[in-house]
Enzyme design. Sequence first.
Site, PDB file in Angstrom:
ATOM      1  N   TYR A 232      86.353  71.383 -62.931  1.00 34.72           N
ATOM      2  CA  TYR A 232      86.131  70.188 -63.735  1.00 34.72           C
ATOM      3  C   TYR A 232      84.632  69.975 -63.877  1.00 34.72           C
ATOM      4  CZ  TYR A 232      86.094  65.233 -65.100  1.00 34.72           C
ATOM      5  OH  TYR A 232      85.875  64.036 -65.750  1.00 34.72           O
TER       6      TYR A 232
ATOM      7  N   ASP B  43      77.392  74.041 -61.549  1.00 35.44           N
ATOM      8  CA  ASP B  43      77.679  72.614 -61.596  1.00 35.44           C
ATOM      9  C   ASP B  43      77.835  72.142 -60.154  1.00 35.44           C
ATOM     10  OD1 ASP B  43      78.531  70.057 -61.843  1.00 35.44           O
ATOM     11  OD2 ASP B  43      80.303  70.505 -63.077  1.00 35.44           O
TER      12      ASP B  43
ATOM     13  N   LYS C  83      76.657  62.461 -58.313  1.00 34.93           N
ATOM     14  CA  LYS C  83      77.248  61.922 -57.084  1.00 34.93           C
ATOM     15  C   LYS C  83      76.199  61.619 -56.012  1.00 34.93           C
ATOM     16  CE  LYS C  83      81.769  63.282 -58.478  1.00 34.93           C
ATOM     17  NZ  LYS C  83      82.400  64.422 -59.073  1.00 34.93           N
TER      18      LYS C  83
HETATM   19  C1  LIG Z   1      82.509  64.506 -60.672  1.00 37.51           C
HETATM   20  C2  LIG Z   1      82.135  65.761 -61.324  1.00 37.51           C
HETATM   21  C3  LIG Z   1      81.615  65.807 -62.634  1.00 37.51           C
HETATM   22  C4  LIG Z   1      81.563  64.587 -63.504  1.00 37.51           C
HETATM   23  O1  LIG Z   1      80.706  63.618 -63.027  1.00 37.51           O
HETATM   24  P1  LIG Z   1      80.877  62.099 -63.538  1.00 37.51           P
HETATM   25  O2  LIG Z   1      79.728  61.387 -62.904  1.00 37.51           O
HETATM   26  O3  LIG Z   1      82.224  61.664 -63.052  1.00 37.51           O
HETATM   27  O4  LIG Z   1      80.796  62.115 -65.017  1.00 37.51           O
HETATM   28  C5  LIG Z   1      81.184  67.005 -63.130  1.00 37.51           C
HETATM   29  N1  LIG Z   1      81.254  68.128 -62.402  1.00 37.51           N
HETATM   30  C6  LIG Z   1      81.753  68.136 -61.156  1.00 37.51           C
HETATM   31  C7  LIG Z   1      81.789  69.418 -60.385  1.00 37.51           C
HETATM   32  C8  LIG Z   1      82.227  66.967 -60.584  1.00 37.51           C
HETATM   33  O5  LIG Z   1      82.771  66.990 -59.362  1.00 37.51           O
END
Ligand SMILES: *Cc1c(COP(=O)(O)O)cnc(C)c1O
Length: 431
Positions: free
Chosen positions: A144, A239, A267
Site C-alpha cells: 500500500y 516507500d 508516520k
Molecule cells: C500509511 C502508508 C502510506 C500512506 O500514508 P498516509 O499518511 O496515510 O497518506 C503510504 N505508504 C505506506 C507504506 C504506508 O504505510
Amino acid sequence: MAQERSSALFERAQRSIPGGVNSPVRAFRAVGGTPVFIDRAEGARLFSADGKEYIDFIGSWGPMILGHAQPDVIAAVREAALRGLSYGAPTELEVRFAEKIRELYPSMEMLRCVSSGTEATMSALRVARGFTKRDFIVKFEGCYHGHADHLLVKAGSGLASFGTPDSGGVPEAIAKTTLTLPFNDKEALAALFERRGSEIAAVIVEPVVGNMGCVAPQDGFLEAILEQCKAHGAISIFDEVMTGCRLSAGGAQQRFGLKPDMTTLGKIVGGGMPLAVYGGRADIMQCIAPLGPVYQAGTLSGNPIAVSAGLATLARLDAALYERLESLGSRLEQGLNEAVKASGVSACVQRVGSMITLFFHKGPVHSWADADGCNRKQFGVFFQGMLERGVYWPPAQFEAAFISGAHTEADIDNAIEAAKASLELVSKMKT
Ligand SMILES: *Cc1c(COP(=O)(O)O)cnc(C)c1O
C-alpha cells in the site's frame, strides 16, 4: 462489554461522515462490532469514550514510536503553537528538519516536506516520471502506498480487508500505467524489465511490507529491484512511510544497507502530526519546481507545528530505543508462538523489529497470494477476544501491529495472556 458511549457516537457519526469514520479501517468492518471512540492516550495506553483502558498496539498506525503524549514532543508542539500555527513562508525549523533527515537517510540528498504519506508517494512518482520521461510504474501486490489513483491497484491494507482490490473512481487509463508483480518474486521482476524496461519510470516497494501484515523481503529481492532499476534507467523508490524510523532510525535501508534512488517517509517523522517527506538523489530532486518542470506544492507543507513534533521525535530515536523495541518484539513473538502452539490453531507469527503480525495461515507468508489464504473469520474472533481483554490490536488481518518505547514487559505479557485466551476462543469455533 459496556461500549454505550462509543455506540452512541458511532450512530451519530454515521449520519454525517461516510461509514462514521475518516479512514475506512477505523470502522471495524473487517472484524465486526462497534469501533471504540478514543478520548485520550498516554504512553502505551488508549482511554476510550466509554472510560475503558486499552494497551495500544496500533500507535496511530505507526507514528507513535515513543508512545502517546510523550512529554518532550508535547512541549515542542506547545512552544511552536504559541508562535503561530502556519506562515506559508520558509522557517529555520524546516532547514533543521531537512538536515536531520539527510543525516539519518544519506540516500536522500534533497527532500521536500508534504502533509501525508499519500502526498509523498504521489509526488515521488511524479518526479520519477518527470525525470525519466516515462509513464509506467511498477508496484507489488499487497503493498500500500497511499490512495493516489495510480497506486490503488492491488494495494493491500484496507482494500484487502474489504475484498475490494481496486477502487472505484480510478480511470482505467490511469490504472493501466501501473504494472503489478508479486512481492518477493525476483524472476517476475527480471522478466518484466526484460520486456518493458525502457518504458518503466520507477519501481516502488515497501522494503518490509506492513500493509498485507508484516512480510519481510526474501534474500536478494530488494537488491534485485535496485539492480534492475539501475540497469534500465528506472528510479527505485523505497516507500518507508511505515518502516522509516521504525526498523532503525535510518529505516529499512539502514537496516539492510541499501541505497534506493528515492525514499518516502511519513508516520514517525511527524511524531503524530500531519507530516511526510519525499526525497532522493539530488539530480532527480532538482526536477522539482521552482528548479525544474515538475510541479508540487502545499499550503501547509513543512508546517511549523508538525515539523516541531517531528524534530522532537527524531531527536529521541537512539540505539537504546531500538534495542528495547527488538527485545519487546522478540518477547511478544515468542509468547504468541507459544500461544498458537497451545491452541492448536493454524497460524503463524511474522515479525521484523517492532512490526508484528499474527496471520491466521499456517505460513510462511511471503506474498499477497499467501496472505490472501488467511482465515479472516478466525482473525475477527481473535480481535474481539483481545479487545474484550483490554488489548487494542489492529482491527484487520492485513495490518501490522506496532510496539512503542512506552510498552513495558508487563504490557507485552498481558497481551500474550489475552492472545492465549483469544486463540482458545478461535480453537472452539465451528468450522
Ligand atoms: C500509511 C502508508 C502510506 C500512506 O500514508 P498516509 O499518511 O496515510 O497518506 C503510504 N505508504 C505506506 C507504506 C504506508 O504505510
